[in-house]
Design a protein around this motif. Structure first.
Motif, PDB file in Angstrom:
ATOM      1  N   VAL B  10      41.818  45.521  37.012  1.00  0.00           N
ATOM      2  CA  VAL B  10      40.617  46.258  37.413  1.00  0.00           C
ATOM      3  C   VAL B  10      40.871  47.771  37.485  1.00  0.00           C
ATOM      4  O   VAL B  10      40.088  48.515  38.067  1.00  0.00           O
ATOM      5  CB  VAL B  10      40.048  45.763  38.758  1.00  0.00           C
ATOM      6  CG1 VAL B  10      39.559  44.326  38.637  1.00  0.00           C
ATOM      7  CG2 VAL B  10      41.066  45.907  39.881  1.00  0.00           C
ATOM      8  N   PRO B  55      46.455  43.382  43.212  1.00  0.00           N
ATOM      9  CA  PRO B  55      45.581  42.501  44.003  1.00  0.00           C
ATOM     10  C   PRO B  55      44.874  41.434  43.175  1.00  0.00           C
ATOM     11  O   PRO B  55      44.195  40.575  43.735  1.00  0.00           O
ATOM     12  CB  PRO B  55      44.559  43.477  44.567  1.00  0.00           C
ATOM     13  CG  PRO B  55      44.445  44.541  43.519  1.00  0.00           C
ATOM     14  CD  PRO B  55      45.812  44.662  42.895  1.00  0.00           C
ATOM     15  N   ILE B  56      45.007  41.516  41.859  1.00  0.00           N
ATOM     16  CA  ILE B  56      44.217  40.625  41.004  1.00  0.00           C
ATOM     17  C   ILE B  56      45.081  39.483  40.467  1.00  0.00           C
ATOM     18  O   ILE B  56      46.033  39.719  39.705  1.00  0.00           O
ATOM     19  CB  ILE B  56      43.594  41.416  39.826  1.00  0.00           C
ATOM     20  CG1 ILE B  56      42.767  42.594  40.346  1.00  0.00           C
ATOM     21  CG2 ILE B  56      42.745  40.495  38.946  1.00  0.00           C
ATOM     22  CD1 ILE B  56      41.591  42.213  41.231  1.00  0.00           C
ATOM     23  N   ASN B  69      51.002  36.051  39.599  1.00  0.00           N
ATOM     24  CA  ASN B  69      50.231  35.738  40.795  1.00  0.00           C
ATOM     25  C   ASN B  69      49.151  34.727  40.414  1.00  0.00           C
ATOM     26  O   ASN B  69      48.049  35.095  40.037  1.00  0.00           O
ATOM     27  CB  ASN B  69      49.583  37.002  41.376  1.00  0.00           C
ATOM     28  CG  ASN B  69      50.616  38.023  41.832  1.00  0.00           C
ATOM     29  OD1 ASN B  69      51.469  37.729  42.659  1.00  0.00           O
ATOM     30  ND2 ASN B  69      50.550  39.217  41.262  1.00  0.00           N
ATOM     31  N   LEU B  74      46.872  35.037  46.087  1.00  0.00           N
ATOM     32  CA  LEU B  74      46.667  36.319  46.785  1.00  0.00           C
ATOM     33  C   LEU B  74      45.449  36.312  47.693  1.00  0.00           C
ATOM     34  O   LEU B  74      45.457  36.895  48.775  1.00  0.00           O
ATOM     35  CB  LEU B  74      46.504  37.457  45.765  1.00  0.00           C
ATOM     36  CG  LEU B  74      47.654  37.662  44.798  1.00  0.00           C
ATOM     37  CD1 LEU B  74      47.375  38.851  43.906  1.00  0.00           C
ATOM     38  CD2 LEU B  74      48.964  37.845  45.555  1.00  0.00           C
ATOM     39  N   THR B  75      44.390  35.681  47.238  1.00  0.00           N
ATOM     40  CA  THR B  75      43.142  35.726  47.992  1.00  0.00           C
ATOM     41  C   THR B  75      42.969  34.529  48.902  1.00  0.00           C
ATOM     42  O   THR B  75      42.138  34.553  49.815  1.00  0.00           O
ATOM     43  CB  THR B  75      41.937  35.721  47.022  1.00  0.00           C
ATOM     44  OG1 THR B  75      42.065  34.569  46.186  1.00  0.00           O
ATOM     45  CG2 THR B  75      41.925  36.960  46.161  1.00  0.00           C
ATOM     46  N   GLY B  76      43.728  33.466  48.653  1.00  0.00           N
ATOM     47  CA  GLY B  76      43.509  32.243  49.407  1.00  0.00           C
ATOM     48  C   GLY B  76      42.322  31.458  48.871  1.00  0.00           C
ATOM     49  O   GLY B  76      41.965  30.416  49.411  1.00  0.00           O
ATOM     50  N   ILE B  77      41.688  32.004  47.824  1.00  0.00           N
ATOM     51  CA  ILE B  77      40.549  31.293  47.232  1.00  0.00           C
ATOM     52  C   ILE B  77      41.097  30.325  46.188  1.00  0.00           C
ATOM     53  O   ILE B  77      41.517  30.727  45.112  1.00  0.00           O
ATOM     54  CB  ILE B  77      39.559  32.272  46.570  1.00  0.00           C
ATOM     55  CG1 ILE B  77      39.051  33.284  47.609  1.00  0.00           C
ATOM     56  CG2 ILE B  77      38.401  31.517  45.928  1.00  0.00           C
ATOM     57  CD1 ILE B  77      38.270  34.437  47.005  1.00  0.00           C
ATOM     58  N   MET B  81      37.823  25.754  45.271  1.00  0.00           N
ATOM     59  CA  MET B  81      36.771  26.431  46.036  1.00  0.00           C
ATOM     60  C   MET B  81      35.852  27.209  45.101  1.00  0.00           C
ATOM     61  O   MET B  81      34.626  27.173  45.223  1.00  0.00           O
ATOM     62  CB  MET B  81      37.479  27.417  46.967  1.00  0.00           C
ATOM     63  CG  MET B  81      36.850  27.626  48.291  1.00  0.00           C
ATOM     64  SD  MET B  81      38.156  28.298  49.357  1.00  0.00           S
ATOM     65  CE  MET B  81      37.425  29.841  49.777  1.00  0.00           C
ATOM     66  N   LEU B  82      36.469  27.896  44.157  1.00  0.00           N
ATOM     67  CA  LEU B  82      35.712  28.718  43.215  1.00  0.00           C
ATOM     68  C   LEU B  82      34.854  27.813  42.330  1.00  0.00           C
ATOM     69  O   LEU B  82      33.665  28.087  42.106  1.00  0.00           O
ATOM     70  CB  LEU B  82      36.697  29.523  42.356  1.00  0.00           C
ATOM     71  CG  LEU B  82      36.151  30.795  41.736  1.00  0.00           C
ATOM     72  CD1 LEU B  82      35.623  31.722  42.823  1.00  0.00           C
ATOM     73  CD2 LEU B  82      37.254  31.499  40.947  1.00  0.00           C
ATOM     74  N   TYR B  85      31.809  26.603  44.119  1.00  0.00           N
ATOM     75  CA  TYR B  85      30.763  27.623  44.201  1.00  0.00           C
ATOM     76  C   TYR B  85      30.055  27.762  42.865  1.00  0.00           C
ATOM     77  O   TYR B  85      28.827  27.808  42.799  1.00  0.00           O
ATOM     78  CB  TYR B  85      31.356  28.963  44.636  1.00  0.00           C
ATOM     79  CG  TYR B  85      30.372  30.097  44.526  1.00  0.00           C
ATOM     80  CD1 TYR B  85      29.228  30.118  45.325  1.00  0.00           C
ATOM     81  CD2 TYR B  85      30.565  31.142  43.627  1.00  0.00           C
ATOM     82  CE1 TYR B  85      28.301  31.138  45.218  1.00  0.00           C
ATOM     83  CE2 TYR B  85      29.654  32.161  43.511  1.00  0.00           C
ATOM     84  CZ  TYR B  85      28.520  32.163  44.312  1.00  0.00           C
ATOM     85  OH  TYR B  85      27.601  33.173  44.204  1.00  0.00           O
TER      86      TYR B  85
END
Ligand code: SF4
Ligand code: SF4
Ligand code: SF4
Lengths: 505, 102
Positions: B10, B55-56, B69, B74-77, B81-82, B85
């Motif tokens: 990003v 972070p990505i 990663n 990193l996000t715990g998502i 879960m994704l 959604y």
């Protein structure tokens, strides 16, 4: 620290506002600034981010020069701006320091009310020290009449304090969501510390230690520190009362509790987990609980990292890079004009302070407060473009200011953002869903004051228990709120709960 | 032996100043690693710097093309879960479509 203060005699006017301000008529500034020591009050007096009174008159802007971040918050999606300071889900155009300086000078020359420049993102300013400090360095030199401020998650704050002190930074905002690593582990999945990614409780503990150390170092150096907290129900809501106590003891001068904003479409951990944000009522309750311990700030509007302008407005579109490139800026000339405009606003504020003082005295003499019957407090929403008066059409308002009227006077509670019911035109034809949003956002308010309100929204507003009122156009907000409260009292509406009580959102 | 930044980057600049070899540079549409310069930080740090701050998830690959990663790290998502959604969004969309067409 020698600050380029813009007003002719800040101490004098601050003293007046302090003297005249009692809980009757200006709950807002009394609430937030009244208890501060004189030297701090002089600094924040007429600061659009800190003085509820001044933010009707002065403007602030942010420049997005700091894209990197060194931690992860569960309410943030790193594809967008830092959600500590800005609305989640928006992307600001990242500027180089040189571009940022040019933009600030262009805005300052065109919007003379602009007094404060902040760097708040889109990541963490102190995780981008070169870019952030280069911007500050140049601005202190080229535009000495602009106040500088910075917001940070605090991780690298201690090592930045020395450099911050060099740049006439008059205040720093630290986002502190917890002082307990166990709470922190539920908010921060990792931090980048000493060349390693540190996860879980250990990472949170490092962040907390650095934040507290940074706070102590700044206050020891006489730099004002504001603390922001994001209220996350079930995670840190009760804990924030403790946070408030701790940061106050360490010398923070304001504590600002902001609501968590989490929607699945933001793609954040909390958003996808369905973590709810607080209701307006829960937020106000916590703010009141924390206020017992320290000064609360209620008018922060979580502006975006590249916001420009006054009162929730964003004039960023007028100052895009290509437009700035084409502008000729004569800053010395602009500075003269700015000084004139600021002096004019100062005079206006001073007159208002005096008027308030006189009115407060009158009420005190008449003993109005004691003889007043017990009445319940009422929330009212106000549509305004600034200047402290009711001067915005209901349909054009992108946000409402919320005031509470009670037997003790008027106090400012906060902002609620919405979608303008109609984007122009006086008739306000179809805007159905926008109106629904506004009605939901105004939950708990019984009156909405605006300069004008169309026929269409009138019925739905009334049905929702929110009385539209366009009779106080161009009147001072606090006077109008008090007048309406008195009318409600005379009509016997203040004894019981309102008939058409709205459903809580 | 080199890492690679891919299109999910990003452009947050976080990795660039950390590289001990100045192997990372700004490019369009995203940051890149010069494979000639990248040493995977061996000899300089215990952990590779770029992939420790990025972070990505999935934006930086190792020399075998594996995500340094992976999703959820990193996000715990979690991917589940994704997916859940996304399925919900898809269902709402289909329902809206069905409601429109008679
Ligand atoms: S500090 Fe700001 S940019 Fe960094 S993760 Fe938290 S909200 Fe996002
Ligand atoms: S692994 Fe190390 S050397 Fe290679 S690009 Fe990343 S930071 Fe630079
Ligand atoms: S840290 Fe990751 S997202 Fe940021 S610029 Fe480097 S590779 Fe891209």
């Amino acid at each position: 620290m020698d600050l380029p203060v813009l007003n002719a005699s800040p101490a004098a006017s601050a003293a007046q506002s302090g003297g005249g301000c009692d809980s009757h008529s200006c709950g807002s500034s009394d609430d937030q600034l009244g208890h501060l020591p004189e030297h701090i009050r002089a600094k924040v007096h007429n600061h659009p981010c800190y003085s509820e009174q001044a933010h009707h008159y002065f403007a602030r802007m942010h420049v997005a020069v700091a894209p990197a971040c060194n931690i992860q918050c569960h309410y943030c999606n790193r594809k967008y701006d830092c959600s500590n300071e800005s609305r989640p889900g928006v992307v600001s155009e990242v500027l180089t320091p040189a571009q940022a300086v040019k933009k600030v000078m262009a805005v300052a020359a065109n919007i003379p009310q602009m007094t404060v420049l902040g760097i708040a993102g889109p990541g963490d300013p102190l995780a981008n020290p070169e870019r952030t400090f280069e911007t500050f360095r140049e601005l202190s030199e080229k535009a000495p009449d602009i106040k500088l401020c910075v917001s940070t998650n605090g991780l690298t704050l201690p090592e930045s304090v020395e450099e911050l002190c060099k740049h006439n930074i008059d205040h720093v905002t630290i986002t502190i969501n917890c002082v307990d690593p166990d709470v922190g582990a539920k908010i921060y999945p990792w931090v980048f510390w000493k060349n390693k990614r540190v996860t879980g409780r250990e990472g949170a503990a490092i962040l907390i230690e650095q934040q507290q150390k940074g706070l102590e170092m700044l206050t020891a150096r006489g730099i004002l520190v504001k603390v922001n907290s994001v209220m996350i129900p079930g995670i840190n809501d009760e804990h924030l009362v403790e946070v408030s106590k701790v940061v106050k003891a360490k010398g923070a001068f304001l504590h600002n509790v902001m609501p968590l904003i989490a929607e699945p479409e933001h793609g954040t951990f909390y958003g996808l987990m369905g973590q709810p944000g607080p209701t307006h009522e829960e937020l106000q309750k916590l703010q009141d609980a924390c206020a017992g311990d320290m000064n609360m700030m209620r008018h922060c509007r979580q502006c975006r990292a590249d916001a420009v302008g006054m009162l929730g407005e964003d004039r960023g579109q007028e100052f895009t890079l290509d437009k700035i490139e084409a502008m000729e800026i004569d800053y010395p000339a602009a500075m003269v004009k700015r000084a004139e405009v600021h002096a004019q606003i100062e005079r206006e504020l001073e007159i208002k302070d005096l008027a308030r003082a006189a009115k407060a005295e009158l009420v005190a003499i008449q003993g109005g407060k004691q003889s007043a019957p017990k009445t319940r407090p009422v929330l009212m929403a106000v549509a305004t473009k600034g200047g402290g008066v009711i001067n915005e059409h209901f349909g054009h308002a992108g946000e409402f200011l919320i005031y509470e009227a009670s037997e003790f006077g008027v106090r400012f509670i906060g902002h609620r953002k919405t979608i303008p019911y109609c984007e122009g035109g006086d008739t306000c034809g179809d805007g159905e869903s926008a109106l629904d949003v506004t009605i939901r956002e105004l939950a708990g308010c019984e009156v909405v004051l605006c300069s004008k309100v169309g026929y269409e929204p009138w019925g739905p507003l009334e049905a929702a228990g929110i009385q539209p009122n366009g009779e106080h156009a161009m009147e001072a907000i606090e006077d109008a709120v008090l007048a309406v409260y008195a009318e409600m009292g005379a009509a016997g509406k203040l004894d019981a709960r309102p008939v058409a009580q709205q459903k809580a959102a | 032996m080199a890492f690679e930044i891919i299109e999910t980057c990003v452009n947050c600049y976080a990795c660039e100043p950390l590289c001990p070899n100045q192997a990372i540079y700004q490019a369009s549409p995203h940051f890149l690693i010069d494979p000639e310069k990248c040493t995977e930080c061996i000899g300089d740090y215990m952990d590779a710097q770029c992939s420790s701050i990025c972070p990505i998830e999935g934006a930086i690959l190792d020399e075998l093309g594996r995500e340094l990663n992976p999703p959820g790290s990193l996000t715990g998502i979690s991917p589940a879960m994704l997916a859940q959604y996304q399925a919900a969004v898809e269902a709402t969309y289909q329902a809206a479509l069905a409601a429109k067409s008679p």
